[in-house]
Design a protein around this motif. Structure first.
Motif, PDB file in Angstrom:
ATOM      1  N   PHE A   3       1.006  -1.038   0.099  1.00  0.00           N
ATOM      2  CA  PHE A   3       0.066   0.069  -0.125  1.00  0.00           C
ATOM      3  C   PHE A   3       0.865   1.338   0.007  1.00  0.00           C
ATOM      4  O   PHE A   3       0.773   2.427  -0.851  1.00  0.00           O
ATOM      5  N   LEU A   4       1.768   1.114   0.672  1.00  0.00           N
ATOM      6  CA  LEU A   4       2.720   2.341   0.947  1.00  0.00           C
ATOM      7  C   LEU A   4       3.403   2.568  -0.437  1.00  0.00           C
ATOM      8  O   LEU A   4       3.474   3.810  -0.848  1.00  0.00           O
ATOM      9  N   ASP A   5       4.000   1.550  -0.978  1.00  0.00           N
ATOM     10  CA  ASP A   5       4.534   1.617  -2.388  1.00  0.00           C
ATOM     11  C   ASP A   5       3.704   2.120  -3.307  1.00  0.00           C
ATOM     12  O   ASP A   5       4.047   3.167  -4.052  1.00  0.00           O
ATOM     13  N   SER A   6       2.395   1.667  -3.353  1.00  0.00           N
ATOM     14  CA  SER A   6       1.400   2.041  -4.434  1.00  0.00           C
ATOM     15  C   SER A   6       1.078   3.312  -4.563  1.00  0.00           C
ATOM     16  O   SER A   6       0.715   4.069  -5.628  1.00  0.00           O
ATOM     17  N   VAL A   7       0.766   3.865  -3.306  1.00  0.00           N
ATOM     18  CA  VAL A   7       0.380   5.341  -3.066  1.00  0.00           C
ATOM     19  C   VAL A   7       1.253   6.273  -2.849  1.00  0.00           C
ATOM     20  O   VAL A   7       0.780   7.502  -2.943  1.00  0.00           O
ATOM     21  N   TYR A   8       2.327   6.252  -2.490  1.00  0.00           N
ATOM     22  CA  TYR A   8       3.388   7.115  -2.042  1.00  0.00           C
ATOM     23  C   TYR A   8       4.507   7.210  -2.810  1.00  0.00           C
ATOM     24  O   TYR A   8       4.941   8.197  -3.348  1.00  0.00           O
ATOM     25  N   LEU A   9       5.113   6.005  -2.915  1.00  0.00           N
ATOM     26  CA  LEU A   9       6.455   5.995  -3.634  1.00  0.00           C
ATOM     27  C   LEU A   9       6.395   6.078  -5.121  1.00  0.00           C
ATOM     28  O   LEU A   9       7.039   6.480  -5.880  1.00  0.00           O
ATOM     29  N   GLN A  10       4.823   5.568  -5.740  1.00  0.00           N
ATOM     30  CA  GLN A  10       4.688   5.737  -7.179  1.00  0.00           C
ATOM     31  C   GLN A  10       3.894   7.129  -7.323  1.00  0.00           C
ATOM     32  O   GLN A  10       3.237   7.590  -6.504  1.00  0.00           O
ATOM     33  N   GLN A  11       4.305   7.714  -8.578  1.00  0.00           N
ATOM     34  CA  GLN A  11       3.637   9.093  -8.790  1.00  0.00           C
ATOM     35  C   GLN A  11       3.505   9.465 -10.039  1.00  0.00           C
ATOM     36  O   GLN A  11       4.257   8.834 -10.940  1.00  0.00           O
ATOM     37  N   ASN A  12       2.403   9.788 -10.531  1.00  0.00           N
ATOM     38  CA  ASN A  12       1.948   9.830 -11.886  1.00  0.00           C
ATOM     39  C   ASN A  12       2.541  11.107 -12.467  1.00  0.00           C
ATOM     40  O   ASN A  12       1.726  12.255 -12.227  1.00  0.00           O
ATOM     41  N   SER A  13       3.553  11.078 -13.278  1.00  0.00           N
ATOM     42  CA  SER A  13       4.003  12.399 -13.772  1.00  0.00           C
ATOM     43  C   SER A  13       3.342  13.148 -14.937  1.00  0.00           C
ATOM     44  O   SER A  13       3.339  14.039 -15.383  1.00  0.00           O
ATOM     45  N   PHE A  14       2.134  12.013 -15.501  1.00  0.00           N
ATOM     46  CA  PHE A  14       1.245  12.743 -16.428  1.00  0.00           C
ATOM     47  C   PHE A  14       0.064  13.404 -15.701  1.00  0.00           C
ATOM     48  O   PHE A  14      -0.936  13.972 -16.662  1.00  0.00           O
ATOM     49  N   ASP A  15      -0.409  13.149 -14.408  1.00  0.00           N
ATOM     50  CA  ASP A  15      -1.447  13.761 -13.916  1.00  0.00           C
ATOM     51  C   ASP A  15      -1.081  15.367 -13.526  1.00  0.00           C
ATOM     52  O   ASP A  15      -0.170  15.545 -12.905  1.00  0.00           O
ATOM     53  N   PRO A  16      -1.895  16.344 -13.598  1.00  0.00           N
ATOM     54  CA  PRO A  16      -1.847  17.537 -13.546  1.00  0.00           C
ATOM     55  C   PRO A  16      -1.432  17.574 -11.961  1.00  0.00           C
ATOM     56  O   PRO A  16      -0.788  18.829 -11.457  1.00  0.00           O
ATOM     57  N   VAL A  17      -2.048  17.093 -11.307  1.00  0.00           N
ATOM     58  CA  VAL A  17      -2.048  17.404  -9.631  1.00  0.00           C
ATOM     59  C   VAL A  17      -0.768  16.523  -9.116  1.00  0.00           C
ATOM     60  O   VAL A  17       0.103  17.026  -8.492  1.00  0.00           O
ATOM     61  N   ASP A  18      -0.635  15.117  -9.485  1.00  0.00           N
ATOM     62  CA  ASP A  18       0.269  14.348  -8.782  1.00  0.00           C
ATOM     63  C   ASP A  18       1.721  14.319  -9.250  1.00  0.00           C
ATOM     64  O   ASP A  18       2.498  13.996  -8.669  1.00  0.00           O
TER      65      ASP A  18
END
Length: 586
Positions: free
Chosen positions: A489-504
């Motif tokens: 859970f920590l890996d998927s919601v915090y360590l990963q980041q969507n560089s194509f999302d305008p917010v994330d």
């Protein structure tokens, strides 16, 4: 030219031995004459009356007894207004102008003015007649993009000078005399807006050097929280091809809290360099909503260019970084890739017939890499302003093997290690920084106790995952399975980041602290499930809610609503007993 002459005695690829008559210095620039052309080169070894040159151009057509002229000057670049937004090669030739002059197949022996000589700059004097100045002190300023470009006393003027005259506010070209100074012996020197400085000598006209301690915010969660970089520090990004080094560099250069970004494309494949040249002008700077190129300098050197030019491109880029640092600015230098530079060192070392070290790299590889990274740092200038150069170098080890000499030599000198993983990139986990293997010696914006507590779940979760691959899910206890789910859970919601999302794509420090505290609360809660199916379903629902939460604007109504729903979901599964995390949050 100072008059020392020589003739070619031997040619070995990009290394040429020259028999000379007179005085020659190490790192001196020489020109090999082929007809009407002159090929630029640098003295790298002197033995008696024979010196070895590394040539920055193709040596095709160079013959025994060809004439050689020595300049008497070190390999240097011109520093002044007009550098920002430019694309240079390793010798500071502006590539767009070079293409206009010679076509897309660049000719040898063509060297252009690096700065726009016909452009007029709005000069505002800072110094006054009668002021006493030393090297590096400000004479005036001109606007360059969003910055005030300071015009300085040249770094190679080591005496104390009195300002005898200085131009008033107005428009002047870069090579016009804007001031005249006099030394203690009464000799006068006219000063222009630009001057030359040797690239292999670190700029040292500052008052004090500090240990990097302030975190450099990149707005990439895994870096800022788990593996922080200090402003003025050093870090490396080793990883196999296709693991996302270039994408990570784009994200860092766009969002890092720095004033100027310098990209050294050092020997990368032409396709990757073209990608940089095409995409950087299109990247929008979040600080200005204009092109990121307006505060960027690109030093471009592809793998098809002569190997000696790779070394020049690295030193050129770090010298430009130090120059802007002297104005009290914070600079980020991204070198891609230092492995190509090391390969060039290996090739030249082999041609010099030096005793090889590990994997045929030169024995001085470690000290050469250390000398480059040591030019990063935080310094205080004579006027009290502080400036910094942060250096991030990518390494491309063959097969992703971090045990090879270039990676190991780099790890000995940098302050943070962001190791990219082929396994994570294949699983589409970006950034693909390995959360277990990577490390940082710098302090971050989140307390070490909180980070260590979260990291414990990553480590334990990985251990349980490895065990499950052997004994299967049914052979794992429910408690261990919950720990595995927490780590995932920590890996998927915090360590990963969507560089194509305008917010994330970019997360502010305030949001990182807020969200990380919520995640700690989840990790530290004692959760009660009747079986693994229930645990799996609960974490899948929570994970999706959290990803939606990451994609919502910070402190918006949607953000607050989703945070409330996450709290309700947690409350249904938690037994309410105080955890270690609650003590940390308190």
């Amino acid at each position: 030219m100072k008059g020392t002459k020589g003739v070619v005695a031997a040619v070995n690829g990009n290394m040429v031995n020259v028999r000379f008559d007179g005085q020659v210095s190490l790192n001196e620039v020489a020109f090999i004459k082929i007809g009407e052309k002159k090929l630029k080169s640098e003295v790298i070894r002197i033995r008696g009356e024979i010196c070895s040159l590394q040539v920055f151009e193709s040596t095709r057509g160079v013959k025994i007894a060809d004439a050689v002229e020595f300049s008497g000057d070190m390999l240097a670049i011109e520093l002044g207004p007009g550098l920002l937004g430019q694309v240079f090669d390793g010798l500071q030739n502006p590539l767009p102008e070079l293409v206009e002059k010679t076509g897309y197949f660049l000719e040898r022996g063509v060297y252009l003015q690096p700065l726009p000589v016909d452009k007029e700059w709005d000069f505002t004097p800072i110094a006054k007649e009668g002021d006493v100045v030393t090297r590096g002190e400000f004479l005036g300023s001109v606007p360059e993009g969003i910055h005030e470009h300071k015009i300085m006393v040249p770094f190679n003027m080591y005496k104390t000078y009195t300002v005898k005259s200085i131009k008033g506010a107005g428009k002047y070209k870069v090579h016009e005399t804007i001031a005249e100074v006099e030394d203690e012996q009464g000799e006068r020197y006219p000063l222009q807006m630009s001057f030359f400085w040797p690239v292999k000598r670190a700029v040292d006209c500052y008052e004090e050097r500090y240990k990097p301690s302030e975190p450099l915010v990149t707005q990439v969660r895994i870096i800022d929280t788990f593996f922080p970089v200090a402003r003025g520090g050093t870090y490396c990004i080793p990883g196999p091809f296709g693991a996302g080094k270039t994408v990570l560099q784009h994200a860092t250069s766009r969002n890092a809290d720095v004033d100027i970004v310098i990209i050294a494309a050092c020997g990368e494949r032409a396709g990757e360099v073209v990608e940089i040249l095409k995409e950087f002008p299109e990247l929008i700077d979040p600080k200005t909503d204009r092109s990121l190129m307006e505060r960027t300098v690109i030093i471009c050197n592809t793998s098809s260019m002569p190997v000696a030019a790779r070394e020049a491109s690295l030193y050129t880029s770090v010298t430009i970084a130090e120059y802007y640092r002297q104005m009290g600015l914070n600079i980020l230098l991204l070198a891609d890739s230092t492995s190509r530079w090391a390969q060039a060192l290996r090739e030249m070392s082999g041609r010099l017939e030096e005793i090889p070290g590990e994997e045929a790299f030169p024995a001085y590889l470690e000290s050469t890499i250390a000398n480059f990274y040591e030019r990063a740092g935080v310094v205080r200038m004579k006027d009290g302003e502080r400036g910094s150069v942060t250096i991030g170098g990518t390494v491309s080890p063959a097969g992703g093997n971090f045990e090879e000499p270039v990676t190991q030599a780099t790890l000995k000198v940098v302050g943070a290690f962001h190791g990219l993983s082929r396994e994570r990139s294949d699983a589409r986990k970006y950034p693909a920084i390995h959360p277990i293997d990577s490390w940082s010696k710098y302090g971050g914006m989140i307390s070490e106790d909180k980070v260590a507590y979260a990291r414990h779940f990553l480590i334990r979760g990985t251990e349980v995952e490895q065990m499950m691959k052997v004994v299967g899910e049914e052979g794992t206890s429910l408690d261990d399975y919950v720990i595995y789910q927490k780590g995932d859970f920590l890996d998927s919601v915090y360590l990963q980041q969507n560089s194509f999302d305008p917010v994330d794509k970019a997360v502010s420090p305030e949001r990182q602290r807020h969200v990380f505290d919520l995640i700690l609360k989840i990790l530290g809660s004692r959760l009660k499930f009747k079986d693994k199916d229930e645990a799996r379903g609960w974490f899948a629902h929570l994970r999706q809610s959290f990803i939606d939460y990451n994609y919502s604007e910070y402190e918006s109504d949607k953000f607050k609503k989703l945070e409330g729903e996450i709290g309700e979901t947690l409350g249904k599964a938690s037994d309410g007993v105080e955890s270690e995390a609650q003590k940390l949050l308190a």
